[in-house]
Motif scaffolding. Structure first.
Motif, mmCIF file in Angstrom:
data_model
loop_
_atom_site.group_PDB
_atom_site.id
_atom_site.type_symbol
_atom_site.label_atom_id
_atom_site.label_comp_id
_atom_site.label_asym_id
_atom_site.label_seq_id
_atom_site.Cartn_x
_atom_site.Cartn_y
_atom_site.Cartn_z
ATOM 1 N N TRP A 133 0.819 -1.214 0.000
ATOM 2 C CA TRP A 133 0.000 0.000 0.000
ATOM 3 C C TRP A 133 0.851 1.263 0.000
ATOM 4 O O TRP A 133 0.511 2.243 -0.672
ATOM 5 C CB TRP A 133 -0.922 0.013 1.225
ATOM 6 N N ASN A 134 1.958 1.248 0.706
ATOM 7 C CA ASN A 134 2.820 2.434 0.757
ATOM 8 C C ASN A 134 3.479 2.699 -0.594
ATOM 9 O O ASN A 134 3.552 3.855 -1.039
ATOM 10 C CB ASN A 134 3.893 2.266 1.840
ATOM 11 N N GLN A 135 3.957 1.650 -1.230
ATOM 12 C CA GLN A 135 4.555 1.792 -2.556
ATOM 13 C C GLN A 135 3.523 2.278 -3.566
ATOM 14 O O GLN A 135 3.810 3.124 -4.424
ATOM 15 C CB GLN A 135 5.148 0.456 -3.002
ATOM 16 N N PHE A 136 2.325 1.728 -3.449
ATOM 17 C CA PHE A 136 1.250 2.108 -4.368
ATOM 18 C C PHE A 136 0.895 3.579 -4.201
ATOM 19 O O PHE A 136 0.726 4.317 -5.179
ATOM 20 C CB PHE A 136 0.025 1.231 -4.118
ATOM 21 N N MET A 137 0.817 4.048 -2.953
ATOM 22 C CA MET A 137 0.480 5.452 -2.716
ATOM 23 C C MET A 137 1.608 6.386 -3.178
ATOM 24 O O MET A 137 1.343 7.505 -3.610
ATOM 25 C CB MET A 137 0.144 5.685 -1.238
ATOM 26 N N VAL B 295 -8.910 -5.977 3.290
ATOM 27 C CA VAL B 295 -9.088 -6.468 4.658
ATOM 28 C C VAL B 295 -8.410 -7.817 4.825
ATOM 29 O O VAL B 295 -7.664 -8.054 5.797
ATOM 30 C CB VAL B 295 -10.589 -6.575 5.009
ATOM 31 N N TRP B 296 -8.647 -8.718 3.881
ATOM 32 C CA TRP B 296 -8.065 -10.058 3.954
ATOM 33 C C TRP B 296 -6.546 -10.030 3.815
ATOM 34 O O TRP B 296 -5.842 -10.797 4.455
ATOM 35 C CB TRP B 296 -8.690 -10.952 2.886
ATOM 36 N N SER B 297 -6.044 -9.135 2.982
ATOM 37 C CA SER B 297 -4.594 -9.015 2.821
ATOM 38 C C SER B 297 -3.933 -8.610 4.131
ATOM 39 O O SER B 297 -2.835 -9.077 4.463
ATOM 40 C CB SER B 297 -4.259 -7.981 1.739
ATOM 41 N N SER C 264 -11.090 -5.360 13.991
ATOM 42 C CA SER C 264 -9.743 -5.688 14.457
ATOM 43 C C SER C 264 -8.737 -4.668 13.931
ATOM 44 O O SER C 264 -9.023 -3.905 13.000
ATOM 45 C CB SER C 264 -9.344 -7.082 13.966
ATOM 46 N N LYS C 265 -7.553 -4.647 14.510
ATOM 47 C CA LYS C 265 -6.520 -3.718 14.053
ATOM 48 C C LYS C 265 -6.154 -3.973 12.595
ATOM 49 O O LYS C 265 -5.835 -3.043 11.843
ATOM 50 C CB LYS C 265 -5.281 -3.841 14.947
ATOM 51 N N GLU C 266 -6.195 -5.249 12.204
ATOM 52 C CA GLU C 266 -5.876 -5.597 10.820
ATOM 53 C C GLU C 266 -6.912 -5.011 9.863
ATOM 54 O O GLU C 266 -6.567 -4.420 8.827
ATOM 55 C CB GLU C 266 -5.812 -7.124 10.670
ATOM 56 N N SER C 267 -8.187 -5.174 10.217
ATOM 57 C CA SER C 267 -9.248 -4.612 9.377
ATOM 58 C C SER C 267 -9.181 -3.086 9.362
ATOM 59 O O SER C 267 -9.407 -2.446 8.329
ATOM 60 C CB SER C 267 -10.618 -5.071 9.884
ATOM 61 N N GLN C 268 -8.849 -2.503 10.514
ATOM 62 C CA GLN C 268 -8.717 -1.049 10.590
ATOM 63 C C GLN C 268 -7.666 -0.532 9.615
ATOM 64 O O GLN C 268 -7.847 0.507 8.977
ATOM 65 C CB GLN C 268 -8.347 -0.634 12.014
ATOM 66 N N PHE D 157 -6.246 2.619 4.825
ATOM 67 C CA PHE D 157 -5.665 2.736 3.483
ATOM 68 C C PHE D 157 -6.687 3.341 2.514
ATOM 69 O O PHE D 157 -6.363 4.258 1.747
ATOM 70 C CB PHE D 157 -5.206 1.363 2.991
ATOM 71 N N ILE D 158 -7.916 2.848 2.558
ATOM 72 C CA ILE D 158 -8.967 3.376 1.687
ATOM 73 C C ILE D 158 -9.207 4.850 1.985
ATOM 74 O O ILE D 158 -9.302 5.681 1.073
ATOM 75 C CB ILE D 158 -10.271 2.570 1.871
#
Length: 428
Positions: free
Chosen positions: A179-183, A217-219, A238-242, A247-248
């Motif tokens: 996500w960071n590279q994509f942004m 979310v799954w990633s 969860s923190k993962e879902s957050q 990101f969105i």
């Protein structure tokens, strides 16, 4: 295949308490004649492929079975076909075989509208895991997908090159951008073109929301519910879902995407990227032949680096009311076989549901479709099979929308806690 066909979700309430078994009054003389309902027109490419498949079944099966199909197209709001199914539930005159969208499996199975198919389907190892997953309820296979779908990120090769992004840096399925590279790429593109870098279709509040964004979310290692589908609190928030919803939100907040995109912005060269499904390939190749585009894999969580992509489409199922189980089972098995699925997938330019069909199609299809086929095999993830899925997917879409209103909802943890409680109320 267009998005409406891929992502159609039952828009009416499943009727409960119906004693469907034993409703048929057909005689034993009719035991080899099976009826089937499908959700498209006979004149559609999908309908033409079905007609050929049915003709083949009637000629090739060695037990004298004879199938007839009723074509009942869905309308723009998702009615038509579903209305007919619900009317038949009331009247107790469902066909022997019908089609349904993947996420509706649990509701149909729980309410005894369809029955298990396990004993009738051969060569299950050849079927993609995502297809088995979307058709399974409480450990039994109730429906079988006859095609797949997928989503990727379309990119404009010329716009990337002019922005100083070389082709050699493009991510692969084995090495996707996080996500960071994509942004970081989005920031570069936004600065170059003074416009959003990508149309993520965030403005689409339909089934597309869960279908396209749940992979984030799954990633991250998050989920919508627990595996049993009984708990959302502690999972959806969860923190993962957050991190996925953060990101969105960040994509919108930083202006890398928009909730009000210009119509056909990617197709006309205004935006360098677009998140969309396999159905877009035909549109681009037919109506925008000048556009030189490629396909990128889903960006992944920087913590897990796990590639996850969406899957799912319509399926065949045998009704619980049929008195012709052997004939109906033989029809479903035949239509979901390699040869028939190959015909359907090639006709519709859809992703295959069997590995063997993928191999047959690999060198005969557009490179973008081939890319999505490979992404499906490596990372496809079915939508959850939940009895009250329509309510859950609406809540997910509402969560995406609220996350994009970053000024009103700056605290993603707080937002997801509230939304998880809402989803929890729909779980049984």
């Amino acid at each position: 295949m267009n998005k409406r066909k891929v992502l159609g979700i039952l828009g009416v309430t499943i009727l409960t308490g119906l004693a469907l078994a034993g409703c048929s009054s057909k005689s034993k003389a009719d035991s080899k004649d099976v009826t089937m309902w499908v959700q498209y027109s006979k004149t559609d490419p999908e309908g033409k492929a079905m007609a050929k498949n049915i003709d083949a079944f009637n000629k090739e099966n060695k037990k004298g079975y004879h199938a007839t199909v009723q074509y009942i197209p869905r309308n723009s709001s998702g009615g038509g076909y579903e209305d007919k199914v619900n009317a038949a539930l009331n009247a107790g005159n469902l066909p022997d075989v019908l089609t349904l969208d993947g996420p509706n499996t649990a509701a149909y199975a729980k309410n005894k509208i369809i029955q298990p198919l396990d004993k009738y389907i051969t060569n299950k190892r050849d079927i993609l895991p995502s297809i088995i997953s979307q058709g399974t309820y409480k450990g039994k296979l109730y429906s079988i997908g006859y095609a797949e779908s997928g989503v990727g990120i379309y990119y404009n090769k010329k716009m990337f090159k002019n922005a100083g992004i070389p082709e050699s840096s493009i991510p692969t399925l084995k090495n996707p951008w996080d996500w960071n590279q994509f942004m970081a790429i989005c920031a570069k593109l936004k600065a170059k073109y003074n416009a959003p870098a990508i149309d993520m279709q965030i403005q689409d509040h339909s089934e597309m929301a869960l279908y396209a964004f749940a992979p984030f979310v799954w990633s991250a290692g998050g989920n919508i519910t627990n595996k049993a589908g009984t708990k959302a609190v502690g999972y959806f928030n969860s923190k993962e879902s957050q991190s996925a919803f953060q990101f969105i939100q960040d994509m919108v907040k930083k202006g890398y995407t928009t909730t009000t995109p210009v119509n056909k912005a990617f197709q006309t060269g205004k935006y360098p990227m677009m998140l969309s499904g396999s159905w877009t390939i035909t549109e681009l190749n037919t109506s925008y032949k000048h556009l030189e585009y490629g396909m990128l894999p889903y960006p992944v969580s920087p913590k897990t680096h796990k590639l996850v992509s969406p899957t799912g489409s319509w399926q065949y199922a045998m009704t619980a009311s049929t008195t012709k189980k052997e004939a109906a089972g033989a029809l479903v098995n035949f239509l979901s076989s390699t040869k028939q699925e190959y015909r359907t997938s090639m006709t519709m330019s859809t992703l295959p549901a069997r590995k063997s069909v993928s191999k047959l199609m690999a060198n005969k299809v557009d490179p973008s479709l081939r890319f999505l086929m490979e992404q499906n095999i490596q990372s496809g993830h079915a939508r959850p099979v939940l009895v009250n899925y329509p309510q859950v997917t609406r809540t997910f879409a509402d969560t995406v929308t609220k996350a994009t209103y970053y000024k009103q909802n700056p605290d993603i943890a707080k937002l997801l806690k509230k939304q998880a409680t809402t989803i929890q109320s729909y779980l049984k």
